[in-house]
Design a protein around this motif. Structure first.
Motif, PDB file in Angstrom:
ATOM      1  N   LYS A   1      -9.679   5.866 -24.960  1.00 45.60           N
ATOM      2  CA  LYS A   1      -8.389   5.329 -24.507  1.00 45.60           C
ATOM      3  C   LYS A   1      -8.451   4.929 -23.036  1.00 45.60           C
ATOM      4  N   TYR A   2      -7.920   3.745 -22.736  1.00 47.38           N
ATOM      5  CA  TYR A   2      -7.793   3.275 -21.355  1.00 47.38           C
ATOM      6  C   TYR A   2      -6.316   3.141 -21.040  1.00 47.38           C
ATOM      7  N   LEU A   3      -5.911   3.648 -19.887  1.00 48.14           N
ATOM      8  CA  LEU A   3      -4.529   3.568 -19.454  1.00 48.14           C
ATOM      9  C   LEU A   3      -4.416   2.501 -18.369  1.00 48.14           C
ATOM     10  N   ILE A   4      -3.472   1.594 -18.561  1.00 53.63           N
ATOM     11  CA  ILE A   4      -3.275   0.441 -17.688  1.00 53.63           C
ATOM     12  C   ILE A   4      -1.880   0.539 -17.073  1.00 53.63           C
ATOM     13  N   ASP A   5      -1.784   0.322 -15.752  1.00 56.22           N
ATOM     14  CA  ASP A   5      -0.475   0.408 -15.094  1.00 56.22           C
ATOM     15  C   ASP A   5       0.316  -0.893 -15.260  1.00 56.22           C
ATOM     16  N   ARG A   6       1.527  -0.909 -14.715  1.00 56.31           N
ATOM     17  CA  ARG A   6       2.433  -2.062 -14.844  1.00 56.31           C
ATOM     18  C   ARG A   6       1.891  -3.341 -14.208  1.00 56.31           C
ATOM     19  N   ASN A   7       0.866  -3.209 -13.362  1.00 58.54           N
ATOM     20  CA  ASN A   7       0.264  -4.367 -12.697  1.00 58.54           C
ATOM     21  C   ASN A   7      -1.001  -4.847 -13.396  1.00 58.54           C
ATOM     22  N   GLY A   8      -1.311  -4.253 -14.547  1.00 59.91           N
ATOM     23  CA  GLY A   8      -2.492  -4.662 -15.296  1.00 59.91           C
ATOM     24  C   GLY A   8      -3.787  -4.041 -14.822  1.00 59.91           C
ATOM     25  N   HIS A   9      -3.678  -2.976 -14.007  1.00 59.11           N
ATOM     26  CA  HIS A   9      -4.873  -2.314 -13.475  1.00 59.11           C
ATOM     27  C   HIS A   9      -5.258  -1.110 -14.317  1.00 59.11           C
ATOM     28  N   VAL A  10      -6.546  -0.944 -14.538  1.00 59.13           N
ATOM     29  CA  VAL A  10      -7.063   0.231 -15.229  1.00 59.13           C
ATOM     30  C   VAL A  10      -6.923   1.408 -14.267  1.00 59.13           C
ATOM     31  N   VAL A  11      -6.219   2.446 -14.685  1.00 61.09           N
ATOM     32  CA  VAL A  11      -5.995   3.585 -13.793  1.00 61.09           C
ATOM     33  C   VAL A  11      -6.581   4.886 -14.312  1.00 61.09           C
ATOM     34  N   ASP A  12      -6.892   4.961 -15.591  1.00 59.49           N
ATOM     35  CA  ASP A  12      -7.427   6.200 -16.141  1.00 59.49           C
ATOM     36  C   ASP A  12      -8.037   5.925 -17.511  1.00 59.49           C
ATOM     37  N   PHE A  13      -8.774   6.896 -18.011  1.00 62.72           N
ATOM     38  CA  PHE A  13      -9.328   6.817 -19.362  1.00 62.72           C
ATOM     39  C   PHE A  13      -9.309   8.210 -19.958  1.00 62.72           C
ATOM     40  N   PHE A  14      -9.375   8.258 -21.272  1.00 65.52           N
ATOM     41  CA  PHE A  14      -9.364   9.518 -21.996  1.00 65.52           C
ATOM     42  C   PHE A  14     -10.391   9.431 -23.112  1.00 65.52           C
ATOM     43  N   TYR A  15     -11.201  10.458 -23.216  1.00 64.23           N
ATOM     44  CA  TYR A  15     -12.235  10.500 -24.248  1.00 64.23           C
ATOM     45  C   TYR A  15     -11.602  10.635 -25.634  1.00 64.23           C
ATOM     46  N   PRO A  16     -12.366  10.314 -26.680  1.00 60.59           N
ATOM     47  CA  PRO A  16     -11.825  10.354 -28.042  1.00 60.59           C
ATOM     48  C   PRO A  16     -11.224  11.702 -28.452  1.00 60.59           C
ATOM     49  N   PHE A  17     -11.768  12.800 -27.939  1.00 58.62           N
ATOM     50  CA  PHE A  17     -11.260  14.110 -28.338  1.00 58.62           C
ATOM     51  C   PHE A  17      -9.915  14.440 -27.700  1.00 58.62           C
ATOM     52  N   THR A  18      -9.439  13.620 -26.761  1.00 59.77           N
ATOM     53  CA  THR A  18      -8.112  13.821 -26.175  1.00 59.77           C
ATOM     54  C   THR A  18      -7.082  13.181 -27.103  1.00 59.77           C
ATOM     55  N   LYS A  19      -6.243  14.016 -27.691  1.00 55.27           N
ATOM     56  CA  LYS A  19      -5.226  13.498 -28.617  1.00 55.27           C
ATOM     57  C   LYS A  19      -4.195  12.671 -27.855  1.00 55.27           C
ATOM     58  N   PRO A  20      -3.695  11.619 -28.472  1.00 59.11           N
ATOM     59  CA  PRO A  20      -2.659  10.806 -27.831  1.00 59.11           C
ATOM     60  C   PRO A  20      -1.401  11.606 -27.484  1.00 59.11           C
ATOM     61  N   THR A  21      -1.174  12.694 -28.175  1.00 62.38           N
ATOM     62  CA  THR A  21       0.015  13.511 -27.926  1.00 62.38           C
ATOM     63  C   THR A  21      -0.268  14.668 -26.966  1.00 62.38           C
ATOM     64  N   SER A  22      -1.440  14.670 -26.337  1.00 64.81           N
ATOM     65  CA  SER A  22      -1.778  15.749 -25.403  1.00 64.81           C
ATOM     66  C   SER A  22      -0.849  15.703 -24.188  1.00 64.81           C
ATOM     67  N   ALA A  23      -0.582  16.876 -23.628  1.00 65.40           N
ATOM     68  CA  ALA A  23       0.295  16.975 -22.456  1.00 65.40           C
ATOM     69  C   ALA A  23      -0.280  16.159 -21.297  1.00 65.40           C
ATOM     70  N   ARG A  24      -1.587  16.189 -21.111  1.00 68.40           N
ATOM     71  CA  ARG A  24      -2.220  15.476 -19.997  1.00 68.40           C
ATOM     72  C   ARG A  24      -1.998  13.964 -20.097  1.00 68.40           C
ATOM     73  N   LEU A  25      -2.205  13.415 -21.267  1.00 64.08           N
ATOM     74  CA  LEU A  25      -2.017  11.975 -21.455  1.00 64.08           C
ATOM     75  C   LEU A  25      -0.544  11.603 -21.320  1.00 64.08           C
ATOM     76  N   LYS A  26       0.347  12.371 -21.919  1.00 67.11           N
ATOM     77  CA  LYS A  26       1.779  12.070 -21.824  1.00 67.11           C
ATOM     78  C   LYS A  26       2.282  12.183 -20.386  1.00 67.11           C
ATOM     79  N   ARG A  27       1.778  13.161 -19.634  1.00 69.07           N
ATOM     80  CA  ARG A  27       2.172  13.312 -18.232  1.00 69.07           C
ATOM     81  C   ARG A  27       1.739  12.077 -17.443  1.00 69.07           C
TER      82      ARG A  27
END
Length: 172
Positions: free
Chosen positions: A131-157
């Motif tokens: 998973k790649y997280l992109i901000d409102r300006n279209g910039h890559v700001v973070d990534f998450f490995y496959p074992f990180t669930k989309p509903t994890s507290a870290r990703l949601k935060r």
């Protein structure tokens, strides 16, 4: 337009229609490479849960099926979309099957994987559901490995932090 933005890329929907990622300006994006026959495939339901949790808050989930890891995406085009919606109730956009690693990777995934190009993240997908997280300006700001669930507290935060940030750079 900012050179370190995803907005310069176009991708194809399952029906072949081309979509410019600039259509997602001012949105927080979670870009995920998916596969229908992977041990992580149940994350499709988690992605839909995440989409519903942030409904109306400018979060978009973009799924890119890929056969790059273990040949775990045998389906093609519309069959992929049907599989996702029938089995996991998905409503987020699913794009054409895409190469996400190596020399033949789609330019978007080469960009997402290269710190030299995107200015922040230098990690290529290691498996399906990277998973790649992109901000409102279209910039890559973070990534998450496959074992990180989309509903994890870290990703949601992290998503919540980006959604709270209303600071959007204006493209020149």
């Amino acid at each position: 337009m900012n050179d370190q933005s995803i907005y310069r890329f176009s991708v194809q929907k399952l029906n072949g229609e081309e979509v410019n990622l600039s259509n997602y300006k001012n949105k927080v994006l979670l870009i995920v490479n998916t596969a229908s026959q992977c041990g992580f495939t149940p994350q499709l339901k988690d992605l839909e849960t995440l989409r519903n949790e942030f409904a109306g808050q400018d979060l978009e989930i973009l799924a890119f099926p890929s056969n790059d890891f273990g040949k775990q995406e045998p389906l093609e085009s519309c069959s992929i979309g049907k599989f996702c919606s029938i089995n996991f109730g998905t409503h987020f956009p699913v794009f054409e099957k895409t190469k996400v690693k190596g020399a033949d990777a789609h330019p978007l995934f080469k960009f997402l994987s290269s710190k030299k190009e995107n200015g922040h993240v230098g990690v290529a997908p290691i498996w399906n559901f990277h998973k790649y997280l992109i901000d409102r300006n279209g910039h890559v700001v973070d990534f998450f490995y496959p074992f990180t669930k989309p509903t994890s507290a870290r990703l949601k935060r992290r998503i919540g932090q980006l959604l709270e940030s209303r600071e959007v750079m204006m493209a020149l």
